[in-house]
Scaffold this motif. Structure first.
Motif, mmCIF file in Angstrom:
data_model
loop_
_atom_site.group_PDB
_atom_site.id
_atom_site.type_symbol
_atom_site.label_atom_id
_atom_site.label_comp_id
_atom_site.label_asym_id
_atom_site.label_seq_id
_atom_site.Cartn_x
_atom_site.Cartn_y
_atom_site.Cartn_z
ATOM 1 N N UNK A 256 0.793 -1.259 0.156
ATOM 2 C CA UNK A 256 -0.019 0.134 0.198
ATOM 3 C C UNK A 256 0.858 1.170 -0.084
ATOM 4 N N UNK A 257 0.501 2.509 -0.644
ATOM 5 C CA UNK A 257 1.236 3.490 -0.460
ATOM 6 C C UNK A 257 0.475 4.440 0.683
ATOM 7 N N UNK A 258 1.221 4.848 1.539
ATOM 8 C CA UNK A 258 1.024 5.627 2.593
ATOM 9 C C UNK A 258 1.458 7.089 2.560
ATOM 10 N N UNK A 259 0.549 8.073 2.778
ATOM 11 C CA UNK A 259 0.927 9.444 2.725
ATOM 12 C C UNK A 259 1.816 9.819 4.213
ATOM 13 N N UNK A 260 3.001 10.112 4.145
ATOM 14 C CA UNK A 260 3.644 10.588 5.269
ATOM 15 C C UNK A 260 3.553 11.712 5.828
ATOM 16 N N UNK A 261 2.865 12.896 4.694
ATOM 17 C CA UNK A 261 2.480 13.853 5.165
ATOM 18 C C UNK A 261 1.108 14.384 5.454
ATOM 19 N N UNK A 262 0.303 13.250 5.711
ATOM 20 C CA UNK A 262 -1.057 13.358 5.858
ATOM 21 C C UNK A 262 -1.188 14.244 7.418
ATOM 22 N N UNK A 263 -2.407 14.589 7.433
ATOM 23 C CA UNK A 263 -2.916 15.484 8.523
ATOM 24 C C UNK A 263 -2.827 14.641 9.874
ATOM 25 N N UNK A 264 -2.244 15.030 10.868
ATOM 26 C CA UNK A 264 -2.319 14.085 12.067
ATOM 27 C C UNK A 264 -3.412 14.189 12.904
ATOM 28 N N UNK A 265 -4.058 15.383 12.821
ATOM 29 C CA UNK A 265 -5.347 15.683 13.672
ATOM 30 C C UNK A 265 -5.002 16.001 15.101
ATOM 31 N N UNK A 266 -4.105 17.053 15.416
ATOM 32 C CA UNK A 266 -3.527 17.478 16.721
ATOM 33 C C UNK A 266 -4.333 18.485 17.411
ATOM 34 N N UNK A 267 -5.474 18.784 16.782
ATOM 35 C CA UNK A 267 -6.519 19.787 17.462
ATOM 36 C C UNK A 267 -7.056 19.279 18.471
#
Length: 541
Positions: A256-267
Motif C-alpha cells: 500500500x502507498x501511505x502518505x507520510x505528510x497526512x494531517x495528524x489531527x492534533x487539534x
C-alpha cells in the motif's frame, strides 16, 4: 633594451546627465493577444470595460487585493466561457516617447556615381511618466466546455443572467425519460465496405453512427484550481511511501502507498453544549506526542489551568513570552494535551481544562465569554505578508505608546487594544461592570445555552454597558457612569432596555450565545423592516 612607451592617460569618464523623472502615473496592461489601434475598444470591453480597469488598479493593494483581479473574457456574452484571470502587480517602469525625424543626406563631394542620397534618421527620447502598476495574465486558461444552447436549462441560465422574467416563467421541468445516451450519425465515419466488417445492415449502421452522452450536465464555475503550470516530469509523490500490510485473518501481504505528510489531527477535542459529558483526557493522536512536548511549557500550562480552568486564546498566550507562544502554535499539541473547547454556548471558543465541566459549576459564570462584532472592522482574510506587517506595526505602536501587549485580553473601560471585543467576564476590571458581574441576584439556578449561569435580564444589562463602553473607546471617548446608567433605564411600561442601533446577528446555532434572534423572530423582524421600507417608498394617497 628599450623601455616601452607609456600609454597616455585615459580621460576621466563624464557622468551621464541627470534627467528629471516626471511624476505622471501610467497604468499598463499586458494583453495576451494582438491589439491594433482599431481593436483597442474591443480589448477594453473584454476586460470588463473602463470601470473594471479603473477599479482593479485602484484596489490593487492591502485587503482589497482580491477585488483587484481582472477577468479577460475572450468570448463575451457566453456565460459558459470561463475567463482568464489577471492580477495587478507593482512595477517600476518608465514610459518613453521616441520620435524619429527623417532628413535627407547631401551627396558628398567626390562620391561615385553609384552612390545616391539617402534618408538619415535622428531619434529623440523623452521620459513622459512612470508605470507603478501593471496588469499581467500569467495564469493558464481554464478548461472550456460548451453545452447545447438549445436546451431549456441553457435558456433559463440566459434568462437569469439578463433578468428576463418572462423567460424564467416559461421554464418548466420536463418529464424524466432516462435517455442518458443518444445515437447519431458520425460525420467523420469512414466509408468501409460492409463485407470487410460483417454481413448485414447492422454492421454498416454500427460503423456510421456514434453514441454521445445526453446527461445535460452544465459546466461548474471553475474546472481547475491550478493557475500556474508546474513541472510534473512524471515523478512520484515524495510524500507517498510503499509499505507492506499483513491481513490479520488470512496472513496475506499486500503493498500500500501511505502518505507520510497526512494531517495528524492534533487539534483539541471539540464538544457541543448539548453533549452530556466532557473529555477527561486527550485523544490518542495527541497523547502520543506527549513525550516530544516541551516539558517547561507543558508544566506551565498545567499550572495555569489549575489556577483558572477556562481561558481564551488571547488570555493564555499573554501568560507566555513571544518565543514560547511561537512554540505553542508550531507544536499544535501542547494546548490539546491539557484542554478541550466548546463549539457553542456561553464558553464558545475557550480552552477548558480536561475533566472540568463549567455547566455544573455556578462559579464558572465568571469565565463566560462575551463577543461583539465590529461591522466596521474588515472580515476578509489578509495575506500572510500583510498579517506579518500589521503585527510588526502593532507591536511597534504598543512599544512607543507604553501599552502592555500582555494585557490585551483585559478590559478596564479606559483603554482599547483591539477592534473586536472578545472578553471573559473575569477579565473585565471596569468598576461598574465588576459590580454587575459579581451580583449574586443575577445568578440563575440552572445553566442555559444562551445566557449561561446569568439571568437573561442581567446578562443583557452587562452586554449593554460593555458594548457602549467598548465602542465609545473606539471613537476616542471614555464613557461615563451616567451614560451607562441611562442605558439601563427601561422604557415606560416595560422591562426592556431602550432600543439602540446595532448590527443584527443572523440566526444560527453558534450565534445563540451572542444574542441572536430565534428563527421565527428573525423572520418576523425582516418582514416588518420590508413593510416599513415599502410604506416609506410608496406612501398611501
Amino acid at each position: 633594451m628599450s623601455q616601452p612607451e607609456a600609454s597616455p592617460p585615459r580621460p576621466a569618464p563624464t557622468p551621464a546627465p541627470e534627467r528629471p523623472l516626471p511624476a505622471t502615473p501610467y497604468y499598463s496592461v499586458e494583453y495576451p493577444g494582438y491589439v491594433q489601434p482599431s481593436s483597442i475598444p474591443a480589448a477594453v470591453a473584454r476586460l470588463g470595460g473602463q470601470p473594471a480597469l479603473d477599479g482593479a488598479f485602484r484596489r490593487a493593494t492591502g485587503r482589497d487585493r482580491v477585488e483587484s483581479l481582472l477577468a479577460l473574457r475572450l468570448r463575451p456574452g457566453n456565460p459558459y466561457a470561463h475567463p482568464i484571470a489577471g492580477e495587478i502587480v507593482p512595477t517600476s517602469n518608465i514610459v518613453l516617447r521616441v520620435v524619429k525625424r527623417r532628413r535627407r543626406r547631401r551627396q558628398q563631394e567626390g562620391a561615385g556615381e553609384g552612390e545616391q542620397e539617402g534618408p538619415e534618421g535622428e531619434y529623440t527620447v523623452e521620459a513622459v511618466g512612470v508605470v507603478p502598476k501593471t496588469a499581467r495574465f500569467r495564469s493558464m486558461a481554464d478548461f472550456q466546455y460548451q453545452p447545447d444552447m438549445s436546451d431549456p436549462l441553457a435558456h433559463l441560465r440566459k434568462a437569469m443572467d439578463t433578468m428576463d422574467v418572462d423567460g424564467i416563467l416559461r421554464y418548466h421541468i420536463p418529464p424524466e425519460k432516462e435517455d442518458y445516451t443518444v445515437t447519431e450519425a458520425d460525420p467523420l465515419a469512414m466509408d468501409i465496405d460492409p463485407q470487410l466488417l460483417g454481413e448485414g445492415e447492422a454492421a454498416t449502421s454500427s460503423v456510421n453512427t456514434k453514441t454521445r452522452s445526453n446527461l445535460r450536465l452544465f459546466t461548474p464555475p471553475l474546472f481547475s484550481r491550478q493557475g500556474v503550470p508546474q513541472n510534473y516530469n512524471y515523478k512520484a509523490n515524495p510524500a507517498s511511501v510503499e509499505t507492506i500490510v499483513v491481513d490479520e485473518d488470512t496472513g496475506e501481504e499486500t503493498k500500500r502507498l501511505v502518505n507520510r505528510m497526512r494531517w495528524k489531527g492534533y487539534g483539541p477535542i471539540s464538544i457541543s453544549y448539548a453533549d452530556k459529558g466532557v473529555p477527561d483526557k486527550p485523544n490518542t493522536t495527541v497523547e502520543q506526542q506527549r513525550g516530544q512536548a516541551d516539558k517547561k511549557i507543558l508544566s506551565r500550562l498545567q499550572e495555569l489551568f489549575e489556577e483558572r480552568p477556562v481561558w481564551t486564546r488571547a488570555a493564555i498566550f499573554n501568560q507566555f513570552t513571544q518565543m514560547e507562544v511561537r512554540d505553542i502554535i508550531n507544536s499544535k499539541y501542547l494546548l490539546p494535551l491539557v484542554s478541550y473547547v466548546f463549539e457553542d454556548g456561553p464558553w464558545r471558543d475557550t480552552y477548558v481544562r480536561l475533566g472540568y465541566d463549567p455547566r455544573q459549576d455556578p462559579d464558572a459564570r465568571f469565565y463566560q465569554r462575551l463577543y461583539f462584532r465590529n461591522i466596521n472592522h474588515p472580515i476578509s482574510r489578509p495575506s500572510v505578508v500583510s498579517r506579518r506587517q500589521e503585527t510588526r506595526n502593532e507591536s511597534a505602536q504598543a512599544r512607543f505608546s507604553g501599552m502592555d501587549e500582555r494585557r490585551s485580553h483585559i478590559f478596564d473601560g479606559e483603554t482599547v487594544t483591539s477592534e473586536t471585543a472578545a472578553f471573559q467576564l473575569c477579565d473585565i476590571t471596569d468598576a461598574m461592570l465588576k459590580e454587575m458581574i459579581a451580583d449574586e441576584d443575577a445568578r440563575r439556578e440552572t445553566c442555559g445555552e444562551r445566557d449561561g449561569w446569568y439571568t437573561t435580564h442581567a446578562l443583557e444589562r452587562i452586554k449593554a454597558v460593555l458594548r457602549h463602553k467598548f465602542f465609545s473607546l473606539l471613537l476616542g471617548h471614555v464613557a461615563t457612569r451616567e451614560e451607562c446608567e441611562r442605558l439601563l433605564v427601561p422604557d415606560e411600561g416595560t422591562e426592556k432596555l431602550p432600543e439602540r442601533h446595532r448590527h443584527r446577528l443572523k440566526f444560527g446555532k453558534h450565534n445563540m450565545a451572542k444574542g441572536a434572534l430565534p428563527a421565527e423572530d428573525a423572520a418576523a423582524h425582516r418582514l416588518m423592516i420590508t413593510l416599513e421600507q415599502q410604506r416609506k417608498t410608496f406612501p398611501t394617497k
